[in-house]
Design a protein around this motif. Structure first.
Motif, short mmCIF file in Angstrom:
data_model
loop_
_atom_site.label_atom_id
_atom_site.label_comp_id
_atom_site.label_asym_id
_atom_site.label_seq_id
_atom_site.Cartn_x
_atom_site.Cartn_y
_atom_site.Cartn_z
N HIS A 18 0.83 -1.21 0.00
CA HIS A 18 0.00 0.00 0.00
C HIS A 18 0.87 1.25 0.00
CE1 HIS A 18 -3.29 2.73 0.90
NE2 HIS A 18 -2.59 3.20 1.92
N GLN A 19 1.89 1.27 0.84
CA GLN A 19 2.78 2.43 0.92
C GLN A 19 3.49 2.67 -0.41
OE1 GLN A 19 1.70 3.99 3.81
NE2 GLN A 19 3.84 4.43 4.26
N LEU A 20 3.97 1.60 -0.99
CA LEU A 20 4.70 1.73 -2.25
C LEU A 20 3.79 2.19 -3.37
CD1 LEU A 20 7.40 1.34 -3.74
CD2 LEU A 20 6.72 -1.05 -4.15
N LYS A 21 2.59 1.62 -3.45
CA LYS A 21 1.66 2.01 -4.52
C LYS A 21 1.27 3.48 -4.41
CE LYS A 21 -0.46 -2.34 -5.94
NZ LYS A 21 -1.70 -3.09 -6.15
N CYS A 22 1.04 3.94 -3.20
CA CYS A 22 0.69 5.36 -3.02
C CYS A 22 1.83 6.26 -3.48
CB CYS A 22 0.35 5.64 -1.55
SG CYS A 22 -1.21 4.92 -1.00
N SER A 23 3.05 5.89 -3.11
CA SER A 23 4.22 6.68 -3.48
C SER A 23 4.43 6.70 -5.00
CB SER A 23 5.46 6.12 -2.79
OG SER A 23 6.63 6.79 -3.22
N LEU A 24 4.33 5.53 -5.63
CA LEU A 24 4.54 5.44 -7.08
C LEU A 24 3.44 6.14 -7.85
CD1 LEU A 24 5.80 1.75 -7.40
CD2 LEU A 24 7.15 3.85 -7.60
N LYS A 25 2.20 6.05 -7.36
CA LYS A 25 1.10 6.73 -8.04
C LYS A 25 1.31 8.24 -8.04
CE LYS A 25 -3.92 7.31 -8.03
NZ LYS A 25 -5.20 6.95 -7.38
N TYR A 28 4.28 9.02 -10.49
CA TYR A 28 4.19 8.68 -11.91
C TYR A 28 2.87 9.06 -12.59
CZ TYR A 28 8.51 5.99 -11.58
OH TYR A 28 9.82 5.62 -11.42
N GLN A 29 1.93 9.64 -11.86
CA GLN A 29 0.64 9.92 -12.48
C GLN A 29 0.68 11.08 -13.46
OE1 GLN A 29 -2.25 10.93 -9.52
NE2 GLN A 29 -0.96 12.45 -8.52
N CYS A 30 1.70 11.93 -13.34
CA CYS A 30 1.82 13.09 -14.23
C CYS A 30 3.03 12.94 -15.15
CB CYS A 30 1.95 14.39 -13.44
SG CYS A 30 0.44 14.85 -12.57
N LEU A 43 -1.81 14.82 -16.74
CA LEU A 43 -2.05 13.46 -16.29
C LEU A 43 -1.67 12.48 -17.40
CD1 LEU A 43 -5.45 13.77 -14.38
CD2 LEU A 43 -3.19 13.40 -13.40
N LEU A 44 -0.84 11.52 -17.06
CA LEU A 44 -0.36 10.57 -18.06
C LEU A 44 -1.51 9.83 -18.73
CD1 LEU A 44 1.95 9.02 -19.43
CD2 LEU A 44 1.96 7.46 -17.48
N ASN A 45 -2.50 9.44 -17.95
CA ASN A 45 -3.61 8.65 -18.50
C ASN A 45 -4.43 9.45 -19.52
OD1 ASN A 45 -3.07 6.25 -17.13
ND2 ASN A 45 -4.21 6.91 -15.32
N ASN A 46 -4.35 10.78 -19.44
CA ASN A 46 -5.13 11.61 -20.38
C ASN A 46 -4.50 11.70 -21.77
OD1 ASN A 46 -6.98 12.06 -18.38
ND2 ASN A 46 -6.30 14.14 -17.91
N ILE A 47 -3.19 11.59 -21.82
CA ILE A 47 -2.52 11.79 -23.12
C ILE A 47 -1.74 10.57 -23.58
CG2 ILE A 47 -2.26 14.27 -22.69
CD1 ILE A 47 0.74 13.68 -22.22
N TYR A 48 -1.66 9.53 -22.76
CA TYR A 48 -0.84 8.38 -23.13
C TYR A 48 -1.34 7.74 -24.42
CZ TYR A 48 1.53 3.88 -23.07
OH TYR A 48 2.28 2.79 -23.43
N VAL A 116 7.76 2.66 -19.24
CA VAL A 116 7.98 2.19 -17.87
C VAL A 116 7.03 2.92 -16.92
CG1 VAL A 116 9.63 2.15 -15.96
CG2 VAL A 116 10.39 1.56 -18.28
N GLN A 117 6.89 4.23 -17.12
CA GLN A 117 6.01 5.02 -16.26
C GLN A 117 4.57 4.51 -16.32
OE1 GLN A 117 6.32 9.25 -16.92
NE2 GLN A 117 4.53 9.73 -15.70
N LYS A 118 4.09 4.19 -17.52
CA LYS A 118 2.72 3.69 -17.68
C LYS A 118 2.57 2.31 -17.05
CE LYS A 118 -1.47 3.42 -19.40
NZ LYS A 118 -2.60 4.13 -18.73
N PHE A 119 3.56 1.44 -17.22
CA PHE A 119 3.53 0.10 -16.63
C PHE A 119 3.42 0.20 -15.11
CE2 PHE A 119 5.29 -3.81 -14.98
CZ PHE A 119 4.88 -4.80 -15.87
#
Length: 433
Positions: A18-25, A28-30, A43-48, A116-119
């Motif tokens: 949980h800690q790691l996922k919060c940190s990585l999100k 890497y979300q932008c 936001l990466l998900n908007n333009i990926y 890598v960022q998207k993965f």
């Protein structure tokens, strides 16, 4: 890495995950287009846009110029290639084969880092690869700064991911070793044999990884033709603007080929959007101007770039004007400022090419008369890669947004040097300014 190699207890494992996922999100979300921290955050998900990734590639090192490699790749027939989705890198085509180590190569700016960022982001958001317990993205550029240190694997991980302090990934004590020994043991499976390893690299460095350690070899080829158009449509909410830019890029074979590189799509979008906006502003002025003024304004917008050289020239001009506005508050014409900026950047580009360097440091900038603090002045031209983890500065490194940009500015420097000094920049007996 697989769950049976994770934390000793389920409770600890869930906490660290949980800690790691919060940190990585959060990390890497932008995405910052063009430059690391000075660019516009999106936001990466908007333009990926999905990249074209193929199974396998030539086993020999390609010594051709990277632009030439892209031209050759653009002529390949996609129907003859096996395409691989980024999210399925570790899924074996044959059920009896296990894929532990994947090597993905690709030229500069082709989309390795964003892939890598998207993965990582998809895993952190719970969308893909949830059978993986932990993901630790370890950048070689920064790890290389620790090449003289002796570290255990957990030392290395906790320095980059302090939230995992207290996590025990192995059931035996690890000995500290040099970075190269540590990474070699990790890749060969002597450390964490059930861990999945994904290595991304430029073609020239791919040969440094022992081929017998690689279970799958892939190549990121950037955007295919359909993905190029998708990129521009996602980047611009204005459909008419997107269509106009796509139509212009398609008119030039060289520009359209170079758009295989996502970074070049960004450069093209930056330049063409600026030109089109200037044209619209001039159209408004033309309605109130006399005939002479109209002709002058029209001539200023007719030189829309149709070649790589013209595109890079416009890009350089745009970034210098942006820098002026940031520091002077307006587009104040100052030729001496332009010349100083171009000569400083050019000297950096030229000398680093002479040394076959695409990565350089604070001292390199200072040697060329570039103030480290004002490196961001050259926004878009110089990428500042700056990370600060666990209160320790791991290092500041710089590179041009693409090798061909570095070469263009170096060539411009050689031309200006000859014009100013009446000496060739390649004259070893003459001290470079």
């Amino acid at each position: 890495m697989k769950q049976d190699e994770a934390a000793d207890t389920l409770e600890d494992e869930l906490f660290f995950i949980h800690q790691l996922k919060c940190s990585l999100k959060e990390k890497y979300q932008c995405v910052f287009e063009g430059i690391a921290k000075q660019g516009d955050s999106t936001l990466l998900n908007n333009i990926y846009t999905d990249l074209y990734i193929t199974q396998g590639c030539s086993e020999q090192v390609n010594t051709e110029h990277e632009v030439r490699q892209i031209e050759v790749a653009s002529r390949r027939h996609e129907s003859q290639e096996i395409q691989v989705e980024c999210k399925n890198l570790f899924e074996a085509p044959e059920q009896d084969k296990q894929i532990r180590t994947v090597l993905t190569k690709g030229v500069a700016g082709i989309g390795k880092s964003v892939s890598v960022q998207k993965f990582v982001l998809d895993w952190a958001e719970g969308k893909e690869n949830q059978d993986i317990s932990f993901i630790f993205p370890l950048p070689f550029r920064e790890m290389n700064l620790k090449e003289k240190e002796k570290l255990s694997l957990m030392d290395l991980i906790t320095q980059f991911f302090p939230e995992t302090k207290g996590l025990n990934l192995t059931r035996r004590n690890q000995k500290s070793s040099s970075l190269d020994v540590l990474l070699t043991n990790l890749i060969k499976g002597n450390l964490l044999p059930s861990a999945l390893i994904w290595i991304t690299t430029r073609p020239a460095a791919a040969s440094k990884i022992p081929p017998d350690c690689i279970d799958r070899l892939t190549e990121i080829r950037g955007f295919n033709d359909a993905q190029k158009e998708e990129y521009f449509r996602k980047r611009f909410t204005d459909e008419n603007l997107a269509k106009e830019i796509i139509d212009h890029v398609k008119q030039s074979k060289s520009l359209f080929i170079m758009c295989h590189i996502p970074v070049f799509c960004w450069i093209s979008a930056t330049v063409l959007q600026n030109i089109l906006e200037e044209k619209k502003n001039n159209d408004v002025k033309n309605n109130q101007a006399d005939d002479a003024s109209k002709k002058l304004q029209e001539s200023n917008t007719e030189d829309t770039p149709k070649t790589l050289t013209q595109m890079y020239a416009h890009f350089l001009r745009f970034q210098i004007l942006q820098s002026r506005r940031k520091y002077d508050g307006e587009y104040t014409p100052d030729v001496s400022w332009d010349k100083d900026a171009i000569l400083s950047l050019g000297k950096l580009a030229f000398h680093q090419l002479e040394r076959n360097n695409v990565i350089f440091y604070d001292t390199d900038l200072k040697d060329c008369g570039i103030d480290v603090y004002k490196a961001s002045v050259y926004s878009g031209m110089c990428t500042q890669i700056f990370k600060e983890e666990t209160g320790i500065v791991l290092g500041t490194m710089y590179c041009f947004v693409h090798l061909s940009i570095q070469e263009f500015i170096a060539a411009l420097y050689a031309h200006l040097f000859l014009d100013i000094n009446k000496k060739c920049v390649f004259d070893q007996d003459f001290v470079h300014v």
